[in-house]
Motif scaffolding. Structure first.
Motif, PDB file in Angstrom:
ATOM      1  N   ILE A 396      59.188  45.502  54.829  1.00 47.17           N
ATOM      2  CA  ILE A 396      60.587  46.165  55.271  1.00 47.17           C
ATOM      3  C   ILE A 396      60.165  47.455  55.937  1.00 47.17           C
ATOM      4  N   VAL A 397      59.209  48.345  54.984  1.00 51.26           N
ATOM      5  CA  VAL A 397      58.935  49.571  55.497  1.00 51.26           C
ATOM      6  C   VAL A 397      57.271  49.816  55.555  1.00 51.26           C
ATOM      7  N   PRO A 398      56.654  50.622  56.115  1.00 53.31           N
ATOM      8  CA  PRO A 398      55.409  51.032  56.282  1.00 53.31           C
ATOM      9  C   PRO A 398      55.012  51.360  54.913  1.00 53.31           C
ATOM     10  N   THR A 399      54.060  51.029  54.333  1.00 56.30           N
ATOM     11  CA  THR A 399      53.645  51.169  52.860  1.00 56.30           C
ATOM     12  C   THR A 399      52.271  51.308  52.621  1.00 56.30           C
ATOM     13  N   ALA A 400      51.856  52.433  52.021  1.00 52.79           N
ATOM     14  CA  ALA A 400      50.439  52.531  51.445  1.00 52.79           C
ATOM     15  C   ALA A 400      50.181  52.728  50.091  1.00 52.79           C
ATOM     16  N   GLN A 401      49.030  52.448  49.592  1.00 44.99           N
ATOM     17  CA  GLN A 401      49.008  52.664  48.123  1.00 44.99           C
ATOM     18  C   GLN A 401      47.484  52.939  47.786  1.00 44.99           C
ATOM     19  N   CYS A 402      47.228  53.550  47.000  1.00 43.87           N
ATOM     20  CA  CYS A 402      45.763  54.341  46.200  1.00 43.87           C
ATOM     21  C   CYS A 402      45.591  53.544  44.881  1.00 43.87           C
ATOM     22  N   LEU A 403      44.453  53.777  44.511  1.00 47.58           N
ATOM     23  CA  LEU A 403      43.992  53.487  43.055  1.00 47.58           C
ATOM     24  C   LEU A 403      43.043  54.325  42.441  1.00 47.58           C
ATOM     25  N   THR A 404      43.373  54.804  41.347  1.00 51.28           N
ATOM     26  CA  THR A 404      42.499  55.690  40.817  1.00 51.28           C
ATOM     27  C   THR A 404      42.046  55.319  39.410  1.00 51.28           C
ATOM     28  N   ALA A 405      40.935  55.961  38.882  1.00 57.23           N
ATOM     29  CA  ALA A 405      40.006  55.340  37.906  1.00 57.23           C
ATOM     30  C   ALA A 405      40.730  55.864  36.415  1.00 57.23           C
ATOM     31  N   THR A 406      41.802  55.014  36.068  1.00 62.58           N
ATOM     32  CA  THR A 406      42.319  55.555  34.609  1.00 62.58           C
ATOM     33  C   THR A 406      41.716  54.567  33.443  1.00 62.58           C
ATOM     34  N   ALA A 407      40.770  53.620  34.248  1.00 60.61           N
ATOM     35  CA  ALA A 407      39.883  53.052  33.238  1.00 60.61           C
ATOM     36  C   ALA A 407      38.582  52.914  33.345  1.00 60.61           C
ATOM     37  N   VAL A 408      37.745  52.725  32.355  1.00 62.32           N
ATOM     38  CA  VAL A 408      36.243  52.599  32.290  1.00 62.32           C
ATOM     39  C   VAL A 408      35.924  51.634  33.318  1.00 62.32           C
ATOM     40  N   LEU A 409      34.716  51.928  33.856  1.00 64.28           N
ATOM     41  CA  LEU A 409      34.509  50.754  34.832  1.00 64.28           C
ATOM     42  C   LEU A 409      33.989  49.298  33.958  1.00 64.28           C
ATOM     43  N   GLY A 410      34.540  48.446  34.618  1.00 58.90           N
ATOM     44  CA  GLY A 410      34.454  47.253  34.162  1.00 58.90           C
ATOM     45  C   GLY A 410      35.411  46.762  33.188  1.00 58.90           C
ATOM     46  N   THR A 411      36.583  47.695  32.902  1.00 58.77           N
ATOM     47  CA  THR A 411      37.634  47.231  32.017  1.00 58.77           C
ATOM     48  C   THR A 411      38.348  45.933  32.645  1.00 58.77           C
ATOM     49  N   PRO A 412      38.476  45.107  32.015  1.00 57.57           N
ATOM     50  CA  PRO A 412      39.559  43.808  32.513  1.00 57.57           C
ATOM     51  C   PRO A 412      40.966  44.524  32.082  1.00 57.57           C
ATOM     52  N   PHE A 413      41.659  44.427  33.087  1.00 54.12           N
ATOM     53  CA  PHE A 413      43.258  44.744  32.948  1.00 54.12           C
ATOM     54  C   PHE A 413      43.771  43.332  32.451  1.00 54.12           C
ATOM     55  N   HIS A 414      45.099  43.728  31.747  1.00 56.65           N
ATOM     56  CA  HIS A 414      45.675  42.868  31.111  1.00 56.65           C
ATOM     57  C   HIS A 414      45.071  42.549  29.632  1.00 56.65           C
ATOM     58  N   THR A 415      44.097  43.388  29.062  1.00 50.15           N
ATOM     59  CA  THR A 415      43.622  43.369  27.850  1.00 50.15           C
ATOM     60  C   THR A 415      43.868  44.474  27.092  1.00 50.15           C
ATOM     61  N   TRP A 416      43.360  44.510  25.715  1.00 55.48           N
ATOM     62  CA  TRP A 416      43.631  45.599  24.694  1.00 55.48           C
ATOM     63  C   TRP A 416      42.612  46.776  25.277  1.00 55.48           C
ATOM     64  N   GLN A 417      41.607  46.370  26.149  1.00 54.79           N
ATOM     65  CA  GLN A 417      40.707  47.500  26.437  1.00 54.79           C
ATOM     66  C   GLN A 417      41.204  48.394  27.391  1.00 54.79           C
ATOM     67  N   THR A 418      42.346  47.715  27.967  1.00 53.36           N
ATOM     68  CA  THR A 418      43.178  48.722  28.990  1.00 53.36           C
ATOM     69  C   THR A 418      44.047  49.437  28.252  1.00 53.36           C
ATOM     70  N   VAL A 419      44.876  48.859  27.357  1.00 54.00           N
ATOM     71  CA  VAL A 419      45.764  49.536  26.521  1.00 54.00           C
ATOM     72  C   VAL A 419      45.275  50.853  25.818  1.00 54.00           C
ATOM     73  N   THR A 420      44.046  50.466  25.221  1.00 53.31           N
ATOM     74  CA  THR A 420      43.498  51.749  24.185  1.00 53.31           C
ATOM     75  C   THR A 420      43.438  52.696  25.107  1.00 53.31           C
ATOM     76  N   GLN A 421      43.101  52.751  26.731  1.00 52.29           N
ATOM     77  CA  GLN A 421      42.838  53.733  27.210  1.00 52.29           C
ATOM     78  C   GLN A 421      44.016  54.619  28.055  1.00 52.29           C
TER      79      GLN A 421
END
Length: 492
Positions: A396-421
């Motif tokens: 609908i509208v021009p959109t851009a998004q970035c990603l930044t390292a809130t998690a330790v390298l290799g952290t699988p998202f949707h896991t407790w390892q993400t929540v703890t950080q």
């Protein structure tokens, strides 16, 4: 492609001014993120989190509009005046079954079966709020007229909240939209995502004693199992980039000596193109009908949600990359690296790191457990095999998004390892970096009419039609009440 800036406003709306405005307000939004971490709520039920967001924006003088798209946990907050309107997208929903003590390097649920922020949406919403406030402040200091709007978007995890908001026209008057997502790498996302449809399939049979009178029973559980077998055979005959996932949400009971009279599964069908998703969804429906026919049961399909794939916008992404490189990666310190080393040693594997590097097309063998560089922008947009309801906004509208390292390298998202950080200092630093990158890119859009025109032209070219057609069937409404979170399915 380069986009020249407008002379005269550069100093006040430049990157240094954006950084200063963001740093001034950052502690407030870090604290907000931590509060939302402590109240994890599932899709369409994010009432406390929404109130936290609304209080923050009301305190900043933003005008609040509730119930956007007839969603009780969707809202808009707007400040400023003028025709030009810039939007920032925020999220705040959590995931089921991921309760976890903050900062622990082993699995320690705070509440058995409780929810947790396994995709760092506590950080996501707070950073987008900070970006909106930062841009508003910078525009006010520069004396530039424009509207800045924050969208509180519910149910990204398995609910397609933005898709419902898009259908209601919530994004139609924007000139550009910006968002971000927590990750374990720093980069600008230049990628398409998978479109999808999700639906429940419920089978109803006839109960009976499984030993004394099995001949009078008709097993709904058998029908569900046959449906899964049929889908397994279908997987050989569908596009290689397509996916079909499922969860058994109801088995009819736990007694093996009862012919189960009810059973239900939740199915998520994904592919790069929505037309392929629609085709596969039709085939899945036929498989369900066949399973019911074979077992002499009845079946019902209950549509849950749908999401379009993201349309990349290189005009905005190239500017976002420039701003990201000017701002720099999150400023991690020795304590951040030490925590990352402990978590990596205790809870992550080399396979986790390899999988993450492959997903983000990143080089393997990064020397530290926190990514403190910025990946280059790919030469052409890539295919990412996750999904997000940002897709319907991007059409609908021009959109851009970035990603930044809130998690330790290799952290699988949707896991407790993400929540703890989610409350760690390194996550806070990455969150603030994302806010600065979004706000700085948005400031470039405000002061550069040529960039706005290029982004709009690219959107029209990639979309290939005059307007976006919602993937939601006419009359579809979001799940209500007990139906909202029965399986707590995830979007990404």
């Amino acid at each position: 492609m380069t986009h020249p800036t407008t002379m005269g406003q550069n100093d006040v709306l430049g990157t240094d001014r954006i950084i200063a405005c963001a740093d001034r307000k950052a502690p407030t939004y870090i604290a907000l993120s931590d509060r939302v971490w402590g109240m994890p709520e599932l899709r369409f039920e994010e009432h406390r989190s929404v109130e936290e967001h609304i209080r923050a924006m009301a305190a900043e003088g933003f005008r609040i509009t509730r119930n956007v798209g007839d969603l009780p946990t969707a809202f808009m907050a707007e400040a400023g005046e003028g025709e030009l309107c810039i939007g920032f997208l925020g999220e705040f929903d959590a995931l089921a079954g991921l309760s976890q003590e903050a900062g622990a390097v082993e699995h320690r649920p705070l509440q058995a079966g409780g929810a947790g922020h396994g995709c760092h949406h506590n950080l996501l919403g707070a950073a987008s709020l900070l970006a909106a406030v930062t841009l508003r402040d910078a525009l006010a200091e520069a004396g530039v007229a424009a509207r800045v709007r924050y969208y509180g978007c519910p149910a990204e995890e398995g609910g397609s909240g933005k898709t419902y908001m898009a259908r209601a026209g919530a994004f139609d008057d924007l000139d550009a939209a910006f968002c971000w997502h927590p990750a374990d790498y720093n980069h600008v996302m230049s990628a398409s995502t998978l479109a999808n449809i999700q639906a429940y399939f419920r089978f109803t049979g006839r109960a009976a004693h499984a030993a004394v009178s099995p001949q009078v029973g008709r097993s709904a559980l058998d029908a569900l199992e046959l449906m899964n077998i049929g889908i397994n055979f279908m997987r050989e005959h569908m596009p290689s980039e397509a996916r079909v996932h499922y969860a058994i949400t109801q088995t009819g009971g736990v007694s093996p000596n009862v012919v189960q009279a009810s059973a239900e599964g939740l199915y998520l069908i994904r592919a790069p193109r929505m037309e392929d998703v629609v085709d596969l969804f039709g085939r899945v429906q036929k498989i369900a009908q066949g399973a019911a026919l074979m077992t002499e049961t009845s079946q019902e399909m209950i549509f849950d949600r749908a999401t379009s794939g993201v349309l990349p916008n290189r005009a905005l992404e190239e500017v976002m990359q420039e701003e990201f490189e000017a701002i720099g990666a999150p400023p991690f310190d020795a304590a951040d690296y030490a925590f990352a080393d402990r978590l990596a040693a205790a809870a992550l594997t080399d396979a986790d790191r390899r999988a993450s590097a492959e997903a983000f097309h990143a080089p393997e063998g990064f020397p530290r457990n926190l990514h403190d560089e910025i990946l280059p922008l790919p030469l052409v947009p890539r295919q990412f095999f996750g999904s997000t309801d940002v897709g319907d906004v991007s059409r609908i509208v021009p959109t851009a998004q970035c990603l930044t390292a809130t998690a330790v390298l290799g952290t699988p998202f949707h896991t407790w390892q993400t929540v703890t950080q989610g409350k760690e200092p390194h996550a806070h630093k990455a969150m603030v970096t994302a806010a600065k990158v979004m706000a700085a890119t948005a400031a470039r859009v405000v002061r550069d009419p040529a960039l706005r025109a290029a982004a709009q032209a690219e959107l029209r070219s990639r979309r290939g039609s005059d307007r976006h057609v919602s993937p939601l069937p006419e009359g579809t409404v979001p799940p209500r009440g007990a139906d909202r979170n029965p399986g707590a399915a995830a979007e990404g």
